[in-house]
Design a protein around this motif. Structure first.
Motif, PDB file in Angstrom:
ATOM      1  N   THR A  55       0.833  -1.209   0.000  1.00  0.00           N
ATOM      2  CA  THR A  55       0.000   0.000   0.000  1.00  0.00           C
ATOM      3  C   THR A  55       0.865   1.255   0.000  1.00  0.00           C
ATOM      4  OG1 THR A  55      -1.762  -1.183   1.132  1.00  0.00           O
ATOM      5  CG2 THR A  55      -1.840   1.213   1.237  1.00  0.00           C
ATOM      6  N   ARG A  56       1.948   1.234   0.762  1.00  0.00           N
ATOM      7  CA  ARG A  56       2.850   2.396   0.787  1.00  0.00           C
ATOM      8  C   ARG A  56       3.484   2.631  -0.591  1.00  0.00           C
ATOM      9  NH1 ARG A  56       5.520   3.908   6.111  1.00  0.00           N
ATOM     10  NH2 ARG A  56       4.070   3.108   7.651  1.00  0.00           N
ATOM     11  N   LEU A  57       3.900   1.552  -1.239  1.00  0.00           N
ATOM     12  CA  LEU A  57       4.496   1.704  -2.566  1.00  0.00           C
ATOM     13  C   LEU A  57       3.447   2.125  -3.602  1.00  0.00           C
ATOM     14  CD1 LEU A  57       7.083  -1.213  -2.628  1.00  0.00           C
ATOM     15  CD2 LEU A  57       7.538   1.250  -2.512  1.00  0.00           C
ATOM     16  N   HIS A  58       2.210   1.698  -3.418  1.00  0.00           N
ATOM     17  CA  HIS A  58       1.130   2.144  -4.308  1.00  0.00           C
ATOM     18  C   HIS A  58       0.928   3.654  -4.170  1.00  0.00           C
ATOM     19  CE1 HIS A  58      -3.336   2.447  -5.326  1.00  0.00           C
ATOM     20  NE2 HIS A  58      -2.707   2.262  -6.465  1.00  0.00           N
ATOM     21  N   THR A  59       0.957   4.139  -2.930  1.00  0.00           N
ATOM     22  CA  THR A  59       0.861   5.582  -2.697  1.00  0.00           C
ATOM     23  C   THR A  59       2.059   6.297  -3.326  1.00  0.00           C
ATOM     24  OG1 THR A  59      -0.360   5.197  -0.655  1.00  0.00           O
ATOM     25  CG2 THR A  59       0.661   7.362  -0.915  1.00  0.00           C
ATOM     26  N   ALA A  60       3.243   5.706  -3.192  1.00  0.00           N
ATOM     27  CA  ALA A  60       4.442   6.292  -3.801  1.00  0.00           C
ATOM     28  C   ALA A  60       4.313   6.376  -5.320  1.00  0.00           C
ATOM     29  CB  ALA A  60       5.681   5.481  -3.419  1.00  0.00           C
ATOM     30  N   ALA A  61       3.620   5.404  -5.933  1.00  0.00           N
ATOM     31  CA  ALA A  61       3.409   5.443  -7.385  1.00  0.00           C
ATOM     32  C   ALA A  61       2.605   6.677  -7.769  1.00  0.00           C
ATOM     33  CB  ALA A  61       2.711   4.171  -7.868  1.00  0.00           C
ATOM     34  N   HIS A  62       1.596   7.026  -6.966  1.00  0.00           N
ATOM     35  CA  HIS A  62       0.811   8.237  -7.233  1.00  0.00           C
ATOM     36  C   HIS A  62       1.686   9.482  -7.109  1.00  0.00           C
ATOM     37  CE1 HIS A  62      -3.223   6.513  -7.535  1.00  0.00           C
ATOM     38  NE2 HIS A  62      -2.861   5.666  -6.585  1.00  0.00           N
ATOM     39  N   LEU A  63       2.512   9.513  -6.069  1.00  0.00           N
ATOM     40  CA  LEU A  63       3.424  10.649  -5.882  1.00  0.00           C
ATOM     41  C   LEU A  63       4.409  10.750  -7.037  1.00  0.00           C
ATOM     42  CD1 LEU A  63       4.215  10.225  -2.075  1.00  0.00           C
ATOM     43  CD2 LEU A  63       2.653  11.886  -3.130  1.00  0.00           C
ATOM     44  N   MET A  64       4.907   9.605  -7.488  1.00  0.00           N
ATOM     45  CA  MET A  64       5.879   9.588  -8.576  1.00  0.00           C
ATOM     46  C   MET A  64       5.265  10.092  -9.877  1.00  0.00           C
ATOM     47  SD  MET A  64       8.636   6.695  -9.659  1.00  0.00           S
ATOM     48  CE  MET A  64       7.449   5.389  -9.638  1.00  0.00           C
ATOM     49  N   LEU A  65       4.031   9.678 -10.178  1.00  0.00           N
ATOM     50  CA  LEU A  65       3.386  10.153 -11.401  1.00  0.00           C
ATOM     51  C   LEU A  65       3.227  11.668 -11.359  1.00  0.00           C
ATOM     52  CD1 LEU A  65       2.012   9.752 -14.115  1.00  0.00           C
ATOM     53  CD2 LEU A  65      -0.121   9.272 -12.888  1.00  0.00           C
ATOM     54  N   ASP A  66       2.801  12.194 -10.223  1.00  0.00           N
ATOM     55  CA  ASP A  66       2.664  13.642 -10.088  1.00  0.00           C
ATOM     56  C   ASP A  66       4.004  14.346 -10.294  1.00  0.00           C
ATOM     57  OD1 ASP A  66       0.166  14.750  -9.807  1.00  0.00           O
ATOM     58  OD2 ASP A  66       0.490  15.368  -7.732  1.00  0.00           O
ATOM     59  N   ALA A  67       5.056  13.811  -9.672  1.00  0.00           N
ATOM     60  CA  ALA A  67       6.389  14.410  -9.796  1.00  0.00           C
ATOM     61  C   ALA A  67       6.894  14.330 -11.230  1.00  0.00           C
ATOM     62  CB  ALA A  67       7.366  13.722  -8.837  1.00  0.00           C
ATOM     63  N   LEU A  68       6.683  13.205 -11.896  1.00  0.00           N
ATOM     64  CA  LEU A  68       7.098  13.072 -13.302  1.00  0.00           C
ATOM     65  C   LEU A  68       6.397  14.098 -14.176  1.00  0.00           C
ATOM     66  CD1 LEU A  68       7.094   9.179 -13.541  1.00  0.00           C
ATOM     67  CD2 LEU A  68       9.094  10.650 -13.915  1.00  0.00           C
ATOM     68  N   ARG A  69       5.112  14.308 -13.923  1.00  0.00           N
ATOM     69  CA  ARG A  69       4.360  15.287 -14.716  1.00  0.00           C
ATOM     70  C   ARG A  69       4.844  16.715 -14.438  1.00  0.00           C
ATOM     71  NH1 ARG A  69      -0.285  13.818 -17.274  1.00  0.00           N
ATOM     72  NH2 ARG A  69      -1.440  15.662 -16.610  1.00  0.00           N
ATOM     73  N   LEU A  70       5.253  16.992 -13.200  1.00  0.00           N
ATOM     74  CA  LEU A  70       5.791  18.314 -12.874  1.00  0.00           C
ATOM     75  C   LEU A  70       7.137  18.551 -13.559  1.00  0.00           C
ATOM     76  CD1 LEU A  70       5.015  18.582  -9.054  1.00  0.00           C
ATOM     77  CD2 LEU A  70       4.098  20.045 -10.854  1.00  0.00           C
ATOM     78  N   VAL A  71       7.995  17.541 -13.544  1.00  0.00           N
ATOM     79  CA  VAL A  71       9.354  17.680 -14.071  1.00  0.00           C
ATOM     80  C   VAL A  71       9.399  17.545 -15.596  1.00  0.00           C
ATOM     81  CG1 VAL A  71      11.676  16.652 -14.064  1.00  0.00           C
ATOM     82  CG2 VAL A  71      10.427  16.946 -11.911  1.00  0.00           C
ATOM     83  N   LEU A  72       8.695  16.553 -16.141  1.00  0.00           N
ATOM     84  CA  LEU A  72       8.800  16.248 -17.569  1.00  0.00           C
ATOM     85  C   LEU A  72       7.699  16.894 -18.414  1.00  0.00           C
ATOM     86  CD1 LEU A  72       9.633  12.440 -17.317  1.00  0.00           C
ATOM     87  CD2 LEU A  72      11.240  14.366 -17.527  1.00  0.00           C
ATOM     88  N   GLY A  73       6.540  17.132 -17.809  1.00  0.00           N
ATOM     89  CA  GLY A  73       5.437  17.741 -18.543  1.00  0.00           C
ATOM     90  C   GLY A  73       4.155  16.925 -18.429  1.00  0.00           C
ATOM     91  N   THR A  74       3.053  17.561 -18.760  1.00  0.00           N
ATOM     92  CA  THR A  74       1.743  16.932 -18.601  1.00  0.00           C
ATOM     93  C   THR A  74       1.457  15.868 -19.656  1.00  0.00           C
ATOM     94  OG1 THR A  74       0.716  18.728 -19.844  1.00  0.00           O
ATOM     95  CG2 THR A  74       0.734  18.925 -17.427  1.00  0.00           C
ATOM     96  N   HIS A  75       2.367  15.701 -20.605  1.00  0.00           N
ATOM     97  CA  HIS A  75       2.204  14.624 -21.594  1.00  0.00           C
ATOM     98  C   HIS A  75       2.494  13.252 -20.981  1.00  0.00           C
ATOM     99  CE1 HIS A  75       6.531  15.324 -21.563  1.00  0.00           C
ATOM    100  NE2 HIS A  75       6.647  14.067 -21.988  1.00  0.00           N
ATOM    101  N   VAL A  76       3.092  13.227 -19.800  1.00  0.00           N
ATOM    102  CA  VAL A  76       3.442  11.968 -19.136  1.00  0.00           C
ATOM    103  C   VAL A  76       2.176  11.330 -18.568  1.00  0.00           C
ATOM    104  CG1 VAL A  76       4.695  10.933 -17.200  1.00  0.00           C
ATOM    105  CG2 VAL A  76       5.786  12.704 -18.584  1.00  0.00           C
ATOM    106  N   HIS A  77       1.997  10.042 -18.880  1.00  0.00           N
ATOM    107  CA  HIS A  77       0.874   9.270 -18.367  1.00  0.00           C
ATOM    108  C   HIS A  77       1.369   7.898 -17.932  1.00  0.00           C
ATOM    109  CE1 HIS A  77      -2.054  12.208 -19.717  1.00  0.00           C
ATOM    110  NE2 HIS A  77      -1.424  12.239 -20.868  1.00  0.00           N
TER     111      HIS A  77
END
Length: 119
Positions: free
Chosen positions: A28-50
């Protein structure tokens, strides 16, 4: 490159069916981290990241996402820093069950079509 692609395909066959291996605290903690990582990737790389897939067990998180080029070391550092800051902030986590339409209105990102039913 071809050999690497073949090895990746072989390694991932059947691995992405459920996303989460179990409902343990570690998973569950790593699942939450996946959500955080997607948000961070979109902030750093752009909103085209999915998100394109994930496989999460108690020992590790594998996360596949769309981006047309290799990440730089600086981009990786920025993503890591954003995720770690969010974890250290000990933000409250809210889990709510809702329809996919409602979740998308809240900005939910993920691979929903193949993994979830109506809710």
């Amino acid at each position: 490159m071809k050999n690497h692609q073949d090895l990746s395909r072989t390694a991932s066959v059947g691995k992405f069916k459920g996303g989460l291996a179990d409902a343990s605290e570690a998973t569950t903690r790593l699942h939450t981290a996946a959500h955080l990582m997607l948000d961070a990737l979109r902030l750093v790389l752009g909103t085209h990241v999915h998100q394109k897939g994930s496989n999460i067990t108690a020992e590790r998180l594998r996360f596949d996402f769309s981006h047309g080029e290799k990440m730089t070391d600086e981009q990786k550092r920025q993503v890591e820093e954003i995720v770690n800051q969010a974890i250290q902030a000990k933000l409250p986590i809210v889990m709510r069950e809702m329809s996919l339409d409602e979740a998308e209105k809240y900005g939910a990102e993920g691979v929903f079509t193949s993994k979830y039913g109506e809710r």
